[in-house]
Design a protein around this motif. Structure first.
Motif, PDB file in Angstrom:
ATOM      1  N   SER A   1       6.591  29.731 -60.062  1.00 39.72           N
ATOM      2  CA  SER A   1       6.873  30.476 -61.932  1.00 39.72           C
ATOM      3  C   SER A   1       5.175  31.385 -61.565  1.00 39.72           C
ATOM      4  CB  SER A   1       7.118  30.213 -63.045  1.00 39.72           C
ATOM      5  OG  SER A   1       6.376  28.462 -63.740  1.00 39.72           O
ATOM      6  N   SER A   2       4.306  30.525 -61.170  1.00 39.84           N
ATOM      7  CA  SER A   2       2.973  31.191 -61.488  1.00 39.84           C
ATOM      8  C   SER A   2       2.891  32.539 -61.079  1.00 39.84           C
ATOM      9  CB  SER A   2       2.037  30.204 -60.718  1.00 39.84           C
ATOM     10  OG  SER A   2       2.263  30.457 -59.511  1.00 39.84           O
ATOM     11  N   ASN A   3       3.887  33.155 -60.118  1.00 36.35           N
ATOM     12  CA  ASN A   3       4.375  34.195 -59.802  1.00 36.35           C
ATOM     13  C   ASN A   3       5.414  34.868 -59.951  1.00 36.35           C
ATOM     14  OD1 ASN A   3       3.216  36.925 -58.784  1.00 36.35           O
ATOM     15  ND2 ASN A   3       2.884  36.026 -56.630  1.00 36.35           N
ATOM     16  N   PRO A   4       5.616  35.914 -61.386  1.00 33.76           N
ATOM     17  CA  PRO A   4       7.315  36.177 -61.226  1.00 33.76           C
ATOM     18  C   PRO A   4       7.258  36.967 -60.418  1.00 33.76           C
ATOM     19  CG  PRO A   4       5.617  35.424 -63.307  1.00 33.76           C
ATOM     20  CD  PRO A   4       4.355  35.445 -61.521  1.00 33.76           C
TER      21      PRO A   4
ATOM     22  N   ALA B   1       6.500  37.997 -57.357  1.00 32.62           N
ATOM     23  CA  ALA B   1       7.209  37.364 -56.207  1.00 32.62           C
ATOM     24  C   ALA B   1       8.608  37.051 -55.905  1.00 32.62           C
ATOM     25  CB  ALA B   1       6.307  36.472 -55.278  1.00 32.62           C
ATOM     26  N   GLY B   2       9.074  36.871 -56.822  1.00 34.26           N
ATOM     27  CA  GLY B   2      10.383  36.396 -56.855  1.00 34.26           C
ATOM     28  C   GLY B   2      11.697  37.367 -57.589  1.00 34.26           C
TER      29      GLY B   2
ATOM     30  N   GLY C   1      19.422  27.818 -62.589  1.00 34.20           N
ATOM     31  CA  GLY C   1      17.413  27.451 -62.818  1.00 34.20           C
ATOM     32  C   GLY C   1      17.572  25.783 -62.497  1.00 34.20           C
ATOM     33  N   THR C   2      16.969  24.856 -61.857  1.00 33.95           N
ATOM     34  CA  THR C   2      16.302  23.776 -61.399  1.00 33.95           C
ATOM     35  C   THR C   2      15.393  23.572 -62.040  1.00 33.95           C
ATOM     36  OG1 THR C   2      15.138  24.683 -59.429  1.00 33.95           O
ATOM     37  CG2 THR C   2      17.629  24.573 -59.158  1.00 33.95           C
ATOM     38  N   ALA C   3      13.994  23.878 -62.248  1.00 37.27           N
ATOM     39  CA  ALA C   3      13.134  23.395 -62.916  1.00 37.27           C
ATOM     40  C   ALA C   3      12.472  24.930 -64.237  1.00 37.27           C
ATOM     41  CB  ALA C   3      12.478  23.304 -62.175  1.00 37.27           C
ATOM     42  N   LEU C   4      11.739  23.842 -64.551  1.00 34.15           N
ATOM     43  CA  LEU C   4      11.156  25.028 -65.747  1.00 34.15           C
ATOM     44  C   LEU C   4       9.533  25.894 -64.739  1.00 34.15           C
ATOM     45  CD1 LEU C   4      10.652  27.220 -68.100  1.00 34.15           C
ATOM     46  CD2 LEU C   4       9.078  25.128 -68.787  1.00 34.15           C
ATOM     47  N   ASN C   5       9.140  25.420 -63.635  1.00 30.53           N
ATOM     48  CA  ASN C   5       8.628  26.296 -62.744  1.00 30.53           C
ATOM     49  C   ASN C   5       8.893  26.700 -61.670  1.00 30.53           C
ATOM     50  OD1 ASN C   5       8.770  23.721 -61.763  1.00 30.53           O
ATOM     51  ND2 ASN C   5       6.796  22.989 -61.476  1.00 30.53           N
ATOM     52  N   ILE C   6       9.754  26.069 -61.242  1.00 33.78           N
ATOM     53  CA  ILE C   6      10.221  27.470 -60.372  1.00 33.78           C
ATOM     54  C   ILE C   6      11.353  28.626 -61.065  1.00 33.78           C
ATOM     55  CG2 ILE C   6      12.231  27.338 -58.221  1.00 33.78           C
ATOM     56  CD1 ILE C   6      11.821  24.253 -58.150  1.00 33.78           C
ATOM     57  N   ILE C   7      11.159  29.657 -60.371  1.00 32.83           N
ATOM     58  CA  ILE C   7      11.896  30.694 -60.077  1.00 32.83           C
ATOM     59  C   ILE C   7      13.459  30.660 -60.351  1.00 32.83           C
ATOM     60  CG2 ILE C   7      12.217  33.669 -59.705  1.00 32.83           C
ATOM     61  CD1 ILE C   7       9.224  33.633 -59.404  1.00 32.83           C
ATOM     62  N   PRO C   8      14.481  30.761 -60.936  1.00 34.75           N
ATOM     63  CA  PRO C   8      15.398  30.621 -60.103  1.00 34.75           C
ATOM     64  C   PRO C   8      15.908  31.392 -59.564  1.00 34.75           C
ATOM     65  CG  PRO C   8      15.358  31.651 -62.587  1.00 34.75           C
ATOM     66  CD  PRO C   8      14.306  31.229 -61.753  1.00 34.75           C
ATOM     67  N   ALA C   9      16.871  30.756 -58.646  1.00 33.26           N
ATOM     68  CA  ALA C   9      17.340  31.300 -57.588  1.00 33.26           C
ATOM     69  C   ALA C   9      19.357  31.739 -57.590  1.00 33.26           C
ATOM     70  CB  ALA C   9      17.664  30.854 -56.165  1.00 33.26           C
ATOM     71  N   GLU C  10      19.546  31.070 -58.460  1.00 28.98           N
ATOM     72  CA  GLU C  10      21.024  31.354 -59.215  1.00 28.98           C
ATOM     73  C   GLU C  10      21.285  31.176 -60.549  1.00 28.98           C
ATOM     74  OE1 GLU C  10      23.330  28.211 -56.932  1.00 28.98           O
ATOM     75  OE2 GLU C  10      22.835  29.146 -54.848  1.00 28.98           O
ATOM     76  N   CYS C  11      21.878  31.844 -61.128  1.00 22.31           N
ATOM     77  CA  CYS C  11      22.503  31.588 -61.864  1.00 22.31           C
ATOM     78  C   CYS C  11      24.171  32.173 -62.344  1.00 22.31           C
ATOM     79  CB  CYS C  11      22.235  32.389 -63.257  1.00 22.31           C
ATOM     80  SG  CYS C  11      22.090  32.522 -64.911  1.00 22.31           S
ATOM     81  N   VAL C  12      25.158  31.680 -62.578  1.00 23.25           N
ATOM     82  CA  VAL C  12      26.530  31.672 -62.924  1.00 23.25           C
ATOM     83  C   VAL C  12      26.853  31.429 -64.785  1.00 23.25           C
ATOM     84  CG1 VAL C  12      28.718  30.553 -62.375  1.00 23.25           C
ATOM     85  CG2 VAL C  12      27.188  30.320 -60.251  1.00 23.25           C
ATOM     86  N   PHE C  13      28.176  32.835 -64.681  1.00 21.72           N
ATOM     87  CA  PHE C  13      27.907  32.513 -65.820  1.00 21.72           C
ATOM     88  C   PHE C  13      29.583  33.206 -65.863  1.00 21.72           C
ATOM     89  CE2 PHE C  13      26.204  36.922 -65.980  1.00 21.72           C
ATOM     90  CZ  PHE C  13      27.191  37.519 -66.252  1.00 21.72           C
ATOM     91  N   ASP C  14      30.378  32.585 -66.780  1.00 19.70           N
ATOM     92  CA  ASP C  14      31.625  33.145 -66.915  1.00 19.70           C
ATOM     93  C   ASP C  14      31.973  34.106 -68.275  1.00 19.70           C
ATOM     94  OD1 ASP C  14      32.377  31.753 -64.778  1.00 19.70           O
ATOM     95  OD2 ASP C  14      33.276  29.690 -66.049  1.00 19.70           O
ATOM     96  N   PHE C  15      32.632  35.034 -67.977  1.00 23.03           N
ATOM     97  CA  PHE C  15      32.644  36.179 -69.391  1.00 23.03           C
ATOM     98  C   PHE C  15      34.587  37.039 -69.424  1.00 23.03           C
ATOM     99  CE2 PHE C  15      32.645  39.396 -66.111  1.00 23.03           C
ATOM    100  CZ  PHE C  15      32.784  40.214 -66.513  1.00 23.03           C
TER     101      PHE C  15
END
Length: 384
Positions: A188-191, A193-194, A240-254
């Motif tokens: 997360s220190s380099n947004p 890059a992800g 997301g998995t942790a605050l200091n990791i750029i999250p690789a996945e997110c799922v939502f329902d609508f």
């Protein structure tokens, strides 16, 4: 057995959608057989659930279909004052999961069977019981495949969802999607890059909210609905998995709950286009393996029976009430009966939808008695 005794039996079967409904279906099948009525079962692919279809009276002509779903929503995490799957009578109310939604109607239908079986009916009465309505009107679709091949179909249908015995001629349709956003993980220190899957999901959710506001402000409108326009709603988000990791996945329902005259296709196309043309190019400029995918979770059509249709007038006559039919926001299997098999359908059953899905769900005993009276009038109307 009277309708209250039958409701005791039906509530006693835990038919939460994740479980089998075969014990309840077996009880109904045996009950009908006791009056010489045969039932056709239409099972799911696993053989652990089944629809039931039975005809009372002549089989060479169309008749009246009485339809209801046998599954109920979970009680997990709810605080009940009594055992959810044991009917408890208090203060003129029958408490239990499914009492209002919608085993009360099924109990009243079964209580009318002896009179129907003993009558010389001018036209048949069909009983249609389904599974997995609560998770997307799933079971009824297999039943409709069978009904579509029958030589004679019902000429009208009554879906007994809780409407406080008011005749309902229309309801909204619904489409639900799951959206999976694939990002690119990094520190997360380099947004830069992800690719932050949560943030891109948030942009798409914001776009969906924008579409919802447009419908709210500009319509189309139908003032006969409590919410008189098509609605869009995001219900769950996980990522997301942790605050200091750029999250690789997110799922939502609508979901989209749409007026029958406002089909959701244009809204779905706009959401997909925003994802494909605005969000994905920016994501893939950083990492080629990123993207956004859509999976349809469930869909059912709206119901739009003309207010002067024969089925509306017929059920109004059974109730002795010529009040103009209403419209409801929640969905039923009625739209599928009408769309897939051309059966003109209304929604009318005992109980209040406000009690459905709640802890201490209840059905007023006077509503059950009124449904008994409606079905007694049905027997009288059809007796030659």
């Amino acid at each position: 057995m009277n309708s209250l005794a039958l409701l005791h039996k039906l509530v006693g079967f835990d038919t939460t959608s994740r479980l089998s409904n075969l014990a309840l279906i077996g009880f109904v099948q045996d009950y009908l057989a006791g009056f010489g009525i045969t039932s056709q079962l239409v099972e799911d692919a696993t053989g652990t659930k089944a629809n039931l279809y039975a005809t009372i009276g002549p089989t060479d002509r169309g008749g009246i279909m009485l339809a209801g779903h046998t599954d109920v929503v979970p009680v997990d995490g709810q605080h009940w004052q009594s055992e959810p799957f044991t009917l408890d009578i208090r203060d003129g109310r029958a408490y239990g999961r499914g009492s209002a939604d919608m085993k009360g109607f099924i109990a009243a239908v079964l209580a009318a069977v002896p009179a129907l079986a003993g009558a010389n009916l001018s036209m048949p009465v069909h009983i249609a019981l389904t599974y997995d309505e609560e998770i997307g009107c799933i079971g009824v679709r297999r039943l409709l495949d069978v009904l579509g091949g029958l030589p004679v179909l019902p000429v009208m249908g009554i879906v007994g969802e809780p409407t406080t015995l008011r005749v309902i001629a229309a309801h909204k349709g619904k489409t639900a999607f799951r959206v999976s956003v694939r990002g690119h993980e990094g520190h997360s220190s380099n947004p830069l890059a992800g690719v932050n899957a949560v943030e891109y999901a948030a942009e798409l959710i914001t776009f969906i909210r924008k579409l919802a506001r447009e419908r709210q402000q500009n319509g189309p409108f139908d003032p006969l609905y409590e919410v008189p326009y098509t609605t869009l709603h995001v219900g769950t988000v996980r990522g997301g998995t942790a605050l200091n990791i750029i999250p690789a996945e997110c799922v939502f329902d609508f979901e989209i709950r749409h007026l029958p005259e406002d089909p959701p296709d244009a809204l779905i196309a706009a959401i997909r286009q925003f994802a494909a043309q605005t969000l994905e190019p920016a994501m893939q400029a950083v990492a080629a393996d990123t993207g956004i995918s859509f999976t349809e979770r469930s869909t059912y059509p709206g119901l739009c029976t003309p207010p002067d249709a024969a089925v509306v007038r017929f059920v109004q006559g059974l109730l002795g009430d010529d009040t103009a039919p209403g419209k409801i926001a929640f969905g039923t299997e009625g739209g599928l009966f009408a769309e897939r098999c051309g059966i003109p359908t209304v929604v009318c059953g005992p109980g209040d939808i406000a009690q459905a899905h709640q802890p201490d769900e209840w059905l007023a005993l006077d509503q059950l008695a009124a449904c008994d009276a409606m079905l007694a009038n049905l027997v009288q109307q059809l007796t030659q």
